[in-house]
Scaffold this active site. Structure first.
Site, PDB file in Angstrom:
ATOM      1  N   GLU A   4       0.835  -1.208   0.000  1.00 53.28           N
ATOM      2  CA  GLU A   4       0.000   0.000   0.000  1.00 53.28           C
ATOM      3  C   GLU A   4       0.872   1.261   0.000  1.00 53.28           C
ATOM      4  O   GLU A   4       2.096   1.180   0.181  1.00 53.28           O
ATOM      5  CB  GLU A   4      -0.894   0.017   1.237  1.00 53.28           C
ATOM      6  CG  GLU A   4      -0.108   0.008   2.548  1.00 53.28           C
ATOM      7  CD  GLU A   4      -0.806   0.745   3.674  1.00 53.28           C
ATOM      8  OE1 GLU A   4      -1.179   1.914   3.449  1.00 53.28           O
ATOM      9  OE2 GLU A   4      -0.956   0.168   4.759  1.00 53.28           O
ATOM     10  N   LYS A  16      -5.356  10.785   0.710  1.00 56.63           N
ATOM     11  CA  LYS A  16      -5.426   9.425   1.250  1.00 56.63           C
ATOM     12  C   LYS A  16      -6.529   8.736   0.453  1.00 56.63           C
ATOM     13  O   LYS A  16      -7.698   9.102   0.562  1.00 56.63           O
ATOM     14  CB  LYS A  16      -5.768   9.481   2.740  1.00 56.63           C
ATOM     15  CG  LYS A  16      -6.022   8.112   3.381  1.00 56.63           C
ATOM     16  CD  LYS A  16      -6.244   8.239   4.888  1.00 56.63           C
ATOM     17  CE  LYS A  16      -6.937   7.013   5.450  1.00 56.63           C
ATOM     18  NZ  LYS A  16      -7.307   7.167   6.869  1.00 56.63           N
ATOM     19  N   VAL A  68      -5.387   0.145   2.754  1.00 56.69           N
ATOM     20  CA  VAL A  68      -5.513  -1.312   2.618  1.00 56.69           C
ATOM     21  C   VAL A  68      -6.686  -1.646   1.695  1.00 56.69           C
ATOM     22  O   VAL A  68      -6.549  -2.439   0.752  1.00 56.69           O
ATOM     23  CB  VAL A  68      -5.714  -1.967   4.006  1.00 56.69           C
ATOM     24  CG1 VAL A  68      -6.083  -3.437   3.868  1.00 56.69           C
ATOM     25  CG2 VAL A  68      -4.456  -1.804   4.858  1.00 56.69           C
ATOM     26  N   ASP A  94     -17.487   4.721  13.273  1.00 58.14           N
ATOM     27  CA  ASP A  94     -16.216   4.719  12.541  1.00 58.14           C
ATOM     28  C   ASP A  94     -15.661   3.300  12.416  1.00 58.14           C
ATOM     29  O   ASP A  94     -15.038   2.769  13.331  1.00 58.14           O
ATOM     30  CB  ASP A  94     -15.207   5.644  13.251  1.00 58.14           C
ATOM     31  CG  ASP A  94     -13.954   5.871  12.410  1.00 58.14           C
ATOM     32  OD1 ASP A  94     -13.801   5.187  11.381  1.00 58.14           O
ATOM     33  OD2 ASP A  94     -13.146   6.734  12.773  1.00 58.14           O
ATOM     34  N   SER A 139     -13.465   1.025   9.608  1.00 49.47           N
ATOM     35  CA  SER A 139     -12.675   1.163   8.386  1.00 49.47           C
ATOM     36  C   SER A 139     -13.261   0.348   7.236  1.00 49.47           C
ATOM     37  O   SER A 139     -13.707  -0.798   7.420  1.00 49.47           O
ATOM     38  CB  SER A 139     -11.245   0.697   8.647  1.00 49.47           C
ATOM     39  OG  SER A 139     -10.497   0.755   7.454  1.00 49.47           O
ATOM     40  N   ALA A 140     -13.208   0.932   6.058  1.00 53.34           N
ATOM     41  CA  ALA A 140     -13.622   0.215   4.847  1.00 53.34           C
ATOM     42  C   ALA A 140     -12.713  -0.982   4.577  1.00 53.34           C
ATOM     43  O   ALA A 140     -13.078  -1.886   3.822  1.00 53.34           O
ATOM     44  CB  ALA A 140     -13.609   1.161   3.654  1.00 53.34           C
ATOM     45  N   ASP A 141     -11.541  -1.002   5.214  1.00 60.15           N
ATOM     46  CA  ASP A 141     -10.625  -2.134   5.022  1.00 60.15           C
ATOM     47  C   ASP A 141     -11.348  -3.464   5.246  1.00 60.15           C
ATOM     48  O   ASP A 141     -11.163  -4.427   4.501  1.00 60.15           O
ATOM     49  CB  ASP A 141      -9.455  -2.072   6.014  1.00 60.15           C
ATOM     50  CG  ASP A 141      -8.487  -0.929   5.740  1.00 60.15           C
ATOM     51  OD1 ASP A 141      -8.673  -0.218   4.737  1.00 60.15           O
ATOM     52  OD2 ASP A 141      -7.546  -0.765   6.541  1.00 60.15           O
ATOM     53  N   LYS A 175      -4.328  -2.414  14.993  1.00 63.61           N
ATOM     54  CA  LYS A 175      -3.746  -1.327  15.767  1.00 63.61           C
ATOM     55  C   LYS A 175      -4.477  -1.210  17.081  1.00 63.61           C
ATOM     56  O   LYS A 175      -5.709  -1.242  17.123  1.00 63.61           O
ATOM     57  CB  LYS A 175      -3.918  -0.008  15.010  1.00 63.61           C
ATOM     58  CG  LYS A 175      -2.844   0.195  13.980  1.00 63.61           C
ATOM     59  CD  LYS A 175      -3.207   1.327  13.069  1.00 63.61           C
ATOM     60  CE  LYS A 175      -4.446   0.961  12.248  1.00 63.61           C
ATOM     61  NZ  LYS A 175      -4.865   2.065  11.394  1.00 63.61           N
TER      62      LYS A 175
HETATM   63  N1  PSU Z   1      -1.907   1.243   9.932  1.00 61.72           N
HETATM   64  C1  PSU Z   1      -0.704   1.849  10.091  1.00 61.72           C
HETATM   65  N2  PSU Z   1      -0.395   2.875   9.313  1.00 61.72           N
HETATM   66  C2  PSU Z   1      -1.253   3.307   8.363  1.00 61.72           C
HETATM   67  C3  PSU Z   1      -2.512   2.657   8.190  1.00 61.72           C
HETATM   68  C4  PSU Z   1      -2.790   1.637   9.000  1.00 61.72           C
HETATM   69  O1  PSU Z   1       0.073   1.482  10.935  1.00 61.72           O
HETATM   70  O2  PSU Z   1      -0.903   4.254   7.682  1.00 61.72           O
HETATM   71  C5  PSU Z   1      -3.431   3.095   7.104  1.00 61.72           C
HETATM   72  C6  PSU Z   1      -3.741   1.909   6.182  1.00 61.72           C
HETATM   73  O3  PSU Z   1      -3.538   2.309   4.874  1.00 61.72           O
HETATM   74  C7  PSU Z   1      -5.201   1.609   6.440  1.00 61.72           C
HETATM   75  C8  PSU Z   1      -5.724   2.979   6.806  1.00 61.72           C
HETATM   76  O4  PSU Z   1      -5.844   1.085   5.333  1.00 61.72           O
HETATM   77  O5  PSU Z   1      -4.687   3.534   7.593  1.00 61.72           O
HETATM   78  C9  PSU Z   1      -7.015   2.883   7.556  1.00 61.72           C
HETATM   79  O6  PSU Z   1      -7.605   4.132   7.582  1.00 61.72           O
HETATM   80  P1  PSU Z   1      -9.122   4.276   8.051  1.00 61.72           P
HETATM   81  O7  PSU Z   1      -9.101   3.884   9.490  1.00 61.72           O
HETATM   82  O8  PSU Z   1      -9.439   5.723   7.809  1.00 61.72           O
HETATM   83  O9  PSU Z   1      -9.912   3.347   7.176  1.00 61.72           O
HETATM   84 MN    MN Z   2     -12.535   5.657   9.651  1.00 62.92          MN
END
Ligand code: PSU
Ligand code: MN
Length: 312
Positions: free
Chosen positions: A25, A86, A106, A138, A140-142, A159
């Site tokens: 990524e 992003k 991701v 909240d 994540s779409a992941d 995390k």
């Molecule tokens: N975990 C990390 N560093 C990052 C991310 C995750 O340690 O930069 C990034 C990844 O690209 C993940 C994104 O897909 O954060 C998730 O963001 P969000 O929670 O907004 O979906």
């Molecule tokens: Mn989010």
């Protein structure tokens, strides 16, 4: 599809001939790590892959084109140019239309990996269900995209800024297998262990490649999540970490930080609050995941070749 996506020749050839390939990524490059660590790490993981005989396929959106396989110059551009987006999954179509550039999360990276025929994707940590999600929603779409694409995601777990239990519930709902690499305890990204137990503990990369093969050869759909504990010497002190997380999450709320800005903000503040300990951990775990992910890709490539020989 050709006018929207550009896959490098090296990646295309490797996929066509069944050689091992791994996707990376770039949201960690554009939003996850400070300069100059970001650019150095993005290049280093490609070198690690290369040295293991695996073709690296770093994904991004550059001037409106979906890209799989980047040059060093393009990595420099993404890692240093201000104003790079992003690029979450929902942003891809808009960036393509407005000719924008973005670091892929991701969710969008695995979507691009699937379009390119790549089965293994390597990252640091995935997004998940945030603390407080029962009121903020909240998530994540992941997680959702992982359930839709046939790609294995290799990470260091969830995390610890997230709500681990809720994230595991959503992964179960979405039908995504979660595998521990040599452990049945879910790794916690900056730390080796969370208090979530009972994962399937894979013995080896071969073991994981067999699970991928069983899943997709049988026609089952969607990804799987491989979780690898951070090397012991680089894990963050859990007490220090927990304090920092509580503070960073609280600050994010106070400041009214929302949506896609939440994860980058918290990661950045954690680095400050732990005196760089989480940054050191982040670099170490990404390197470690790269080695494991490449082993899995090599194993998957070997097993696919054997299977296609028998099928003939
Ligand atoms: N975990 C990390 N560093 C990052 C991310 C995750 O340690 O930069 C990034 C990844 O690209 C993940 C994104 O897909 O954060 C998730 O963001 P969000 O929670 O907004 O979906
Ligand atoms: Mn989010």
């Amino acid at each position: 599809m050709k006018e929207y996506i550009l896959i490098s020749d090296e990646v295309k050839d490797a996929v066509e001939s069944g050689q091992p390939v791994v996707a990376f990524e770039t949201s960690i490059l554009t939003h996850g790590l400070p300069q100059p660590y970001n650019v150095a790490l993005a290049k280093e993981v490609q070198e690690i892959a290369g040295s293991m005989g695996v073709v690296p396929a770093t994904t991004a959106v550059i001037q409106g084109k979906l890209r799989v396989g980047l040059t060093d110059e393009e990595i420099d551009f993404l890692g240093t140019e201000p104003g790079i987006a992003k690029a979450g999954y929902r942003d891809l179509a808009i960036l393509m239309t407005t000719k924008g550039s973005g670091g892929t999360t991701v969710a969008s990276s695995i979507a691009l990996a699937e379009m390119a025929g790549i089965r293994v994707f390597i990252t640091g940590g995935i997004g998940g269900v945030h603390r407080g999600a029962p009121t903020t929603f909240d998530i994540s779409a992941d997680l959702f995209i992982m359930s839709r694409v046939d790609v294995a995601t290799v990470c260091a777990g969830m995390k610890s800024i997230l709500d681990i239990k809720l994230s595991m519930e959503v992964l179960e709902t979405l039908g995504i297998p979660v595998i521990g690499y040599g452990t049945d305890i879910l790794p916690g990204f900056h730390v080796r262990e969370t208090d979530y137990k009972g994962l399937y503990a894979a013995e080896s990369p071969e073991d994981i490649a067999r699970i991928m093969m069983s899943k997709w050869s049988s026609g089952l759909k969607g990804g799987l999540l491989v979780t690898v504990p951070i090397p012991e010497e680089d894990e963050t002190d859990p007490v220090l970490l927990n304090d920092a997380i509580c503070r960073a999450v609280h600050e994010a709320n106070e400041k009214g930080i929302k949506g896609k800005d939440v994860t980058p903000y918290i990661l950045f503040r954690l680095g400050e609050l732990t005196g760089g300990a989480t940054l050191k951990a982040n670099l170490s775990l990404v390197r470690n995941n790269t080695r494991v992910g490449c082993d899995i890709a090599r194993s998957y490539s070997r097993q696919s070749k054997i299977q296609s020989t028998y099928a003939r």
